[in-house]
Design a protein around this motif. Structure first.
Motif, PDB file in Angstrom:
ATOM      1  N   VAL A  27      14.070  18.507  -0.610  1.00 40.72           N
ATOM      2  CA  VAL A  27      13.457  17.182  -0.743  1.00 40.72           C
ATOM      3  C   VAL A  27      12.656  16.903   0.526  1.00 40.72           C
ATOM      4  CG1 VAL A  27      13.935  14.710  -0.939  1.00 40.72           C
ATOM      5  CG2 VAL A  27      15.317  16.345  -2.219  1.00 40.72           C
ATOM      6  N   THR A  28      11.457  16.387   0.364  1.00 45.50           N
ATOM      7  CA  THR A  28      10.643  16.054   1.539  1.00 45.50           C
ATOM      8  C   THR A  28      10.387  14.549   1.590  1.00 45.50           C
ATOM      9  OG1 THR A  28       8.614  16.492   0.287  1.00 45.50           O
ATOM     10  CG2 THR A  28       9.462  18.287   1.641  1.00 45.50           C
ATOM     11  N   ASN A  29      10.416  14.039   2.805  1.00 44.06           N
ATOM     12  CA  ASN A  29      10.087  12.624   3.044  1.00 44.06           C
ATOM     13  C   ASN A  29       8.898  12.602   3.995  1.00 44.06           C
ATOM     14  OD1 ASN A  29      12.689  11.034   2.041  1.00 44.06           O
ATOM     15  ND2 ASN A  29      13.329  12.934   3.005  1.00 44.06           N
ATOM     16  N   ARG A  30       7.814  11.997   3.561  1.00 43.73           N
ATOM     17  CA  ARG A  30       6.628  11.955   4.406  1.00 43.73           C
ATOM     18  C   ARG A  30       6.226  10.511   4.666  1.00 43.73           C
ATOM     19  NH1 ARG A  30       0.975  14.333   2.276  1.00 43.73           N
ATOM     20  NH2 ARG A  30       0.615  12.171   1.639  1.00 43.73           N
ATOM     21  N   VAL A  31       6.056  10.176   5.930  1.00 43.40           N
ATOM     22  CA  VAL A  31       5.601   8.832   6.294  1.00 43.40           C
ATOM     23  C   VAL A  31       4.279   8.981   7.032  1.00 43.40           C
ATOM     24  CG1 VAL A  31       6.102   6.757   7.630  1.00 43.40           C
ATOM     25  CG2 VAL A  31       7.953   7.945   6.443  1.00 43.40           C
ATOM     26  N   ARG A  32       3.271   8.268   6.580  1.00 39.45           N
ATOM     27  CA  ARG A  32       1.933   8.372   7.180  1.00 39.45           C
ATOM     28  C   ARG A  32       1.390   6.985   7.514  1.00 39.45           C
ATOM     29  NH1 ARG A  32      -2.641  11.682   3.961  1.00 39.45           N
ATOM     30  NH2 ARG A  32      -1.209  13.380   4.509  1.00 39.45           N
ATOM     31  N   TYR A  33       0.835   6.888   8.716  1.00 40.50           N
ATOM     32  CA  TYR A  33       0.213   5.635   9.136  1.00 40.50           C
ATOM     33  C   TYR A  33      -1.289   5.878   9.282  1.00 40.50           C
ATOM     34  CZ  TYR A  33      -0.901   1.550  11.987  1.00 40.50           C
ATOM     35  OH  TYR A  33      -1.457   0.397  12.473  1.00 40.50           O
ATOM     36  N   GLU A  34      -2.081   5.086   8.554  1.00 42.51           N
ATOM     37  CA  GLU A  34      -3.528   5.335   8.506  1.00 42.51           C
ATOM     38  C   GLU A  34      -4.321   4.205   9.167  1.00 42.51           C
ATOM     39  OE1 GLU A  34      -3.967   7.640   4.233  1.00 42.51           O
ATOM     40  OE2 GLU A  34      -4.088   5.459   4.262  1.00 42.51           O
ATOM     41  N   GLN A  35      -5.362   4.613   9.887  1.00 43.99           N
ATOM     42  CA  GLN A  35      -6.349   3.653  10.379  1.00 43.99           C
ATOM     43  C   GLN A  35      -7.640   3.954   9.612  1.00 43.99           C
ATOM     44  OE1 GLN A  35      -5.072   5.903  13.314  1.00 43.99           O
ATOM     45  NE2 GLN A  35      -3.251   4.886  12.555  1.00 43.99           N
ATOM     46  N   ARG A  36      -8.036   3.029   8.767  1.00 48.08           N
ATOM     47  CA  ARG A  36      -9.167   3.265   7.864  1.00 48.08           C
ATOM     48  C   ARG A  36     -10.394   2.464   8.320  1.00 48.08           C
ATOM     49  NH1 ARG A  36      -7.343   1.954   1.932  1.00 48.08           N
ATOM     50  NH2 ARG A  36      -8.978   3.474   1.426  1.00 48.08           N
ATOM     51  N   PHE A  37     -11.536   3.121   8.315  1.00 49.63           N
ATOM     52  CA  PHE A  37     -12.798   2.468   8.656  1.00 49.63           C
ATOM     53  C   PHE A  37     -13.709   2.589   7.431  1.00 49.63           C
ATOM     54  CE2 PHE A  37     -10.704   3.816  12.472  1.00 49.63           C
ATOM     55  CZ  PHE A  37     -10.832   2.726  13.316  1.00 49.63           C
ATOM     56  N   ILE A  38     -13.678   1.554   6.606  1.00 53.12           N
ATOM     57  CA  ILE A  38     -14.373   1.597   5.316  1.00 53.12           C
ATOM     58  C   ILE A  38     -15.723   0.898   5.456  1.00 53.12           C
ATOM     59  CG2 ILE A  38     -14.239   0.979   2.874  1.00 53.12           C
ATOM     60  CD1 ILE A  38     -11.126   0.859   3.306  1.00 53.12           C
ATOM     61  N   GLU A  39     -16.757   1.595   5.038  1.00 54.61           N
ATOM     62  CA  GLU A  39     -18.117   1.068   5.186  1.00 54.61           C
ATOM     63  C   GLU A  39     -18.335  -0.192   4.350  1.00 54.61           C
ATOM     64  OE1 GLU A  39     -21.107   3.711   3.678  1.00 54.61           O
ATOM     65  OE2 GLU A  39     -22.705   2.757   4.844  1.00 54.61           O
ATOM     66  N   ASN A  40     -18.916  -1.204   4.982  1.00 57.23           N
ATOM     67  CA  ASN A  40     -19.389  -2.377   4.253  1.00 57.23           C
ATOM     68  C   ASN A  40     -20.890  -2.174   4.045  1.00 57.23           C
ATOM     69  OD1 ASN A  40     -20.530  -4.895   3.602  1.00 57.23           O
ATOM     70  ND2 ASN A  40     -18.821  -5.993   4.570  1.00 57.23           N
ATOM     71  N   ARG A  41     -21.312  -1.890   2.829  1.00 59.73           N
ATOM     72  CA  ARG A  41     -22.707  -1.514   2.586  1.00 59.73           C
ATOM     73  C   ARG A  41     -23.655  -2.682   2.848  1.00 59.73           C
ATOM     74  NH1 ARG A  41     -23.829   2.373  -1.220  1.00 59.73           N
ATOM     75  NH2 ARG A  41     -25.984   2.025  -0.586  1.00 59.73           N
ATOM     76  N   THR A  42     -23.121  -3.901   2.775  1.00 59.43           N
ATOM     77  CA  THR A  42     -23.977  -5.076   3.002  1.00 59.43           C
ATOM     78  C   THR A  42     -24.283  -5.248   4.484  1.00 59.43           C
ATOM     79  OG1 THR A  42     -22.820  -6.086   1.149  1.00 59.43           O
ATOM     80  CG2 THR A  42     -24.223  -7.534   2.463  1.00 59.43           C
TER      81      THR A  42
END
Lengths: 170, 244
Positions: B122-137
């Motif tokens: 059994v695997t347990n994976r914890v991930r913390y993400e920093q997302r930079f999502i483009e604002n097209r406007t």
């Protein structure tokens, strides 16, 4: 969509071709005739045997993997069907006290901390050895090793173990 | 009475406006892992999410479309056979082939802990993400963060270890929690996967399975469901390997 499917089909065909010249499963019908009778005679209660080809350097071997009485066996045969190597897992407590003492004395001299993860009896070209999988700490660094001892518990050699990363996608 | 009628009409109107979307498609993926040193591996992963079946939902026509291109490079530190940590830079482009595309740059850090449960890994994976999502406007890339937890299992279907020429089973469920920045919900996505793979040998592993991605698609909590056939080619080789 059609081009994606075509690419996948080509990819799978390419992989199948690659797999043919690497370590692969072998049908027992293709083995030298002496291998199966040897296993049946020496390990009469064995479960299903899986056969593979294995290349060590430029030499091809046949590998047989099976279990008997909950012990795991791994046998290597040359292409003529002669036994090359036998490996059998062994609980550590089944080692004789004198051998255990000798092994632990050596491990204590090498590591700040250690843990024996697996013990195998190995018979290689007529030479009898114990192969230990060990997690050990040296100069503050923890690593994994395969350490070999002879049947009197005398140190023979060490190989570093390279860990595989835990499979994870996305 | 008029107020009640207004509320009723509003509810009916909201109900009509609710737009749960369901797509069906395929997700081809390639994953290559190799060694940098005894303790460190790299992984390169690329996938494409394709909506393969055109359909009309609530009068709106949705043609077949490439929904997402995903390119992920990561470094993995192997503390032990059962504990790895990793960090990554990931590039994601939504609707990559159409004018409504959107880019995202992402960094993440994760740990994976594996253990045995009744002879099953059994695997347990914890991930913390920093997302930079483009604002097209605005052309800006505001940061948002997300936490993911994946509970998975991966075990051979023949014998105790996965050998060449044998099949294995892989399954997981992953929970996505949006923590900061623009979000439609805190519990914002859920992915469920189950597949069977085959170890070809030096050619790596080929795996095929069903992946269901559910995501909250707007503040009204409408759900977008993607039903995908995932086909993966998973290789693990080293370019500079010593001969035995």
């Amino acid at each position: 969509m059609r081009s994606v499917l075509l690419m996948l089909a080509l990819l799978i065909a390419n992989l199948a071709l690659q797999a043919q010249d690497s370590d692969r499963k072998v049908n027992p019908d293709k083995l030298p005739a002496s291998i199966l009778p040897y296993i049946d005679q020496k390990y009469p209660d064995h479960d299903r045997v899986h056969f593979y080809t294995e290349k060590i350097g430029d030499t091809l071997y046949y590998e047989a993997k099976f279990e008997q009485h909950e012990d795991e066996y791994d046998l290597l045969f040359d292409v003529d069907g002669n036994l090359y190597e036998t490996e059998k897992t062994l609980p550590e407590h089944e080692l004789k006290e004198a051998i255990k003492d000798s092994i632990h004395t050596y491990l204590k001299s090498q590591f700040e901390e250690y843990k024996i993860l697996k013990v195998q009896e190995v018979e290689l070209k007529g030479r009898l050895l114990y192969e230990l999988n060990v997690k050990g700490k040296k100069k503050g660094n923890k690593a994994y090793y395969e350490i070999y001892f002879d049947r009197k518990g005398k140190y023979v050699g060490t190989e570093d173990v390279i860990l595989n990363s835990i499979p994870s996608m996305f | 009475m008029r107020a009640l009628l207004s509320i009723l009409l509003l509810c009916v109107s909201l109900q009509l406006a609710a737009q749960n979307l369901t797509y069906y498609g395929i997700l081809p993926a390639i994953s290559q892992t190799g060694r940098i040193s005894k303790k460190v591996d790299y992984n390169f992963f690329i996938s494409s999410t394709i909506d393969a079946i055109p359909e009309t939902i609530n009068g709106v026509y949705y043609p077949t479309k490439d929904l997402q291109l995903y390119i992920q490079s990561s470094g993995i530190y192997k503390f032990s056979p059962n504990f790895n940590v990793a960090g990554s830079y990931t590039y994601q482009r939504n609707n990559p082939l159409t004018a409504d595309y959107g880019n995202e740059h992402r960094f993440w850090e994760q740990f994976i802990f594996a253990h045995s449960f009744y002879k099953v890994k059994v695997t347990n994976r914890v991930r913390y993400e920093q997302r930079f999502i483009e604002n097209r406007t605005t052309g800006e890339y505001p940061m948002s963060t997300r936490l993911r937890y994946q509970l998975g299992t991966n075990f051979p279907l023949q014998g105790k270890t996965l050998d060449v020429g044998e099949f294995y089973f892989n399954a997981y469920n992953e929970f996505y929690f949006s923590l900061s920045g623009a979000k439609n919900a805190t519990y914002s996505e859920n992915w469920t996967y189950a597949g069977v793979g085959y170890h070809t040998g030096k050619g790596g592993k080929i795996e095929m399975g069903y992946l269901m991605q559910k995501a909250v698609r707007n503040p009204a909590k409408d759900i977008r469901t993607l039903n995908l056939i995932q086909i993966s080619w998973i290789t693990n080789f080293n370019f500079f390997q010593k001969k035995k």
